[in-house]
Design an enzyme around this catalytic site. Structure first.
Site, PDB file in Angstrom:
ATOM      1  N   ASN A  97      10.179  -6.546   1.629  1.00 24.89           N
ATOM      2  CA  ASN A  97       8.974  -5.868   2.085  1.00 24.89           C
ATOM      3  C   ASN A  97       9.173  -4.370   1.902  1.00 24.89           C
ATOM      4  O   ASN A  97      10.118  -3.797   2.441  1.00 24.89           O
ATOM      5  CB  ASN A  97       8.691  -6.176   3.550  1.00 24.89           C
ATOM      6  CG  ASN A  97       7.385  -5.546   4.018  1.00 24.89           C
ATOM      7  OD1 ASN A  97       6.325  -6.124   3.898  1.00 24.89           O
ATOM      8  ND2 ASN A  97       7.474  -4.325   4.554  1.00 24.89           N
ATOM      9  N   HIS A 147       0.808  -1.213   0.000  1.00 22.72           N
ATOM     10  CA  HIS A 147       0.000   0.000   0.000  1.00 22.72           C
ATOM     11  C   HIS A 147       0.843   1.266   0.000  1.00 22.72           C
ATOM     12  O   HIS A 147       1.888   1.353   0.636  1.00 22.72           O
ATOM     13  CB  HIS A 147      -0.974   0.059   1.197  1.00 22.72           C
ATOM     14  CG  HIS A 147      -0.495  -0.640   2.419  1.00 22.72           C
ATOM     15  ND1 HIS A 147      -1.209  -1.650   3.009  1.00 22.72           N
ATOM     16  CD2 HIS A 147       0.626  -0.507   3.147  1.00 22.72           C
ATOM     17  CE1 HIS A 147      -0.550  -2.099   4.063  1.00 22.72           C
ATOM     18  NE2 HIS A 147       0.563  -1.419   4.162  1.00 22.72           N
ATOM     19  N   ASN A 183      13.729   9.187  -7.093  1.00 18.93           N
ATOM     20  CA  ASN A 183      14.568   8.960  -8.261  1.00 18.93           C
ATOM     21  C   ASN A 183      14.963  10.228  -9.006  1.00 18.93           C
ATOM     22  O   ASN A 183      15.778  10.173  -9.923  1.00 18.93           O
ATOM     23  CB  ASN A 183      13.841   8.025  -9.244  1.00 18.93           C
ATOM     24  CG  ASN A 183      12.478   8.556  -9.662  1.00 18.93           C
ATOM     25  OD1 ASN A 183      11.863   9.347  -8.961  1.00 18.93           O
ATOM     26  ND2 ASN A 183      12.010   8.122 -10.809  1.00 18.93           N
ATOM     27  N   TYR A 209       5.831   4.221  -3.764  1.00 21.00           N
ATOM     28  CA  TYR A 209       6.283   4.534  -5.112  1.00 21.00           C
ATOM     29  C   TYR A 209       7.642   3.888  -5.338  1.00 21.00           C
ATOM     30  O   TYR A 209       8.591   4.147  -4.594  1.00 21.00           O
ATOM     31  CB  TYR A 209       6.395   6.043  -5.335  1.00 21.00           C
ATOM     32  CG  TYR A 209       7.007   6.391  -6.670  1.00 21.00           C
ATOM     33  CD1 TYR A 209       6.362   6.058  -7.861  1.00 21.00           C
ATOM     34  CD2 TYR A 209       8.245   7.036  -6.744  1.00 21.00           C
ATOM     35  CE1 TYR A 209       6.936   6.360  -9.084  1.00 21.00           C
ATOM     36  CE2 TYR A 209       8.814   7.341  -7.975  1.00 21.00           C
ATOM     37  CZ  TYR A 209       8.158   7.004  -9.142  1.00 21.00           C
ATOM     38  OH  TYR A 209       8.719   7.289 -10.355  1.00 21.00           O
TER      39      TYR A 209
END
Length: 217
Positions: free
Chosen positions: A133, A119, A142, A122
């Site tokens: 995980n 959940h 990024n 990004y």
């Protein structure tokens, strides 16, 4: 129906499903209402498309479950779960048994077998290993305003909730990144990384900031 469809393909509501003639669908695929499938998409045996997906130029492997999500120019291997409300952007590769949950976005990244991002995360411009995980609110940062850079994460890593992973950085296998940490330097195998502001407590000060103050009895 001009597209290629295998044995026992079930389209629950043909009136609300659009499938391009170029799409190839395998055996025992189930497609629920309000799906749109375009381009050179391949959907392999046993996959279930729950309602409200948009899929274009994607390869979806066997026995996957896609729920209320967008997939574009991506490759999804076998037994992968995507959604609801997930987005796979171009050049995404999800290997077997990956779980991409609600409000997770993946872009130009590979995600290794068995890794979970369930959940609000990004994953951008990253190579993530197996059985990792990725916690709620974790962000792979990024872009520095000028260029986009890559992150590498090994196998069996834990990246806790609300972590920022600032590219370019390498996180080696079997590492543990505590919730709330910002990672700016390489992490070596077995490292335990924590980077938070220490909590301070001002006793009996909350009433100065609350909308409803306690009245003295």
């Amino acid at each position: 129906m001009g597209f290629s469809c295998g044995k026992n393909c079930c389209i629950k509501d043909e009136k609300t499903v659009y499938i391009d003639d170029s799409v190839i669908i395998g055996d025992n695929v189930t497609i629920y209402e309000n799906n749109r499938i375009e381009g050179n998409t391949v959907i392999e045996d046993g996959t279930v498309l729950l309602p409200n997906n948009y899929i274009i130029n994607a390869k979806i492997g066997k026995n996957c479950k896609i729920n209320n999500s967008q997939i574009e120019n991506a490759v999804v291997f076998n037994e992968v779960s995507v959604g609801p409300f997930a987005r796979l952007r171009p050049n995404t590769i999800l290997y077997d048994k990956v779980q991409i949950g609600n409000f997770v976005e993946v872009k130009n990244s590979t995600v290794g077998e068995g890794t979970k991002a369930n959940h609000l995360a990004y994953i951008g411009d990253a190579d993530v290993g197996r059985n990792c995980n990725i916690g709620c609110g974790a962000i792979f940062v990024n872009y520095n305003g000028r260029v986009k850079q890559r992150t590498s994460v090994g196998d069996n890593c834990f990246i806790g909730s609300n972590c920022n992973v600032i590219a370019p950085v390498n996180i080696d296998s079997d590492s543990y990144i505590c919730a709330g940490t910002t990672v700016t330097n390489d992490v070596h195998s077995g490292d335990f990384v924590i980077g938070r502001v220490r909590q301070e407590v001002k006793e009996n000060r909350a009433q100065n900031y609350l909308k409803v103050k306690k009245e003295n009895n």
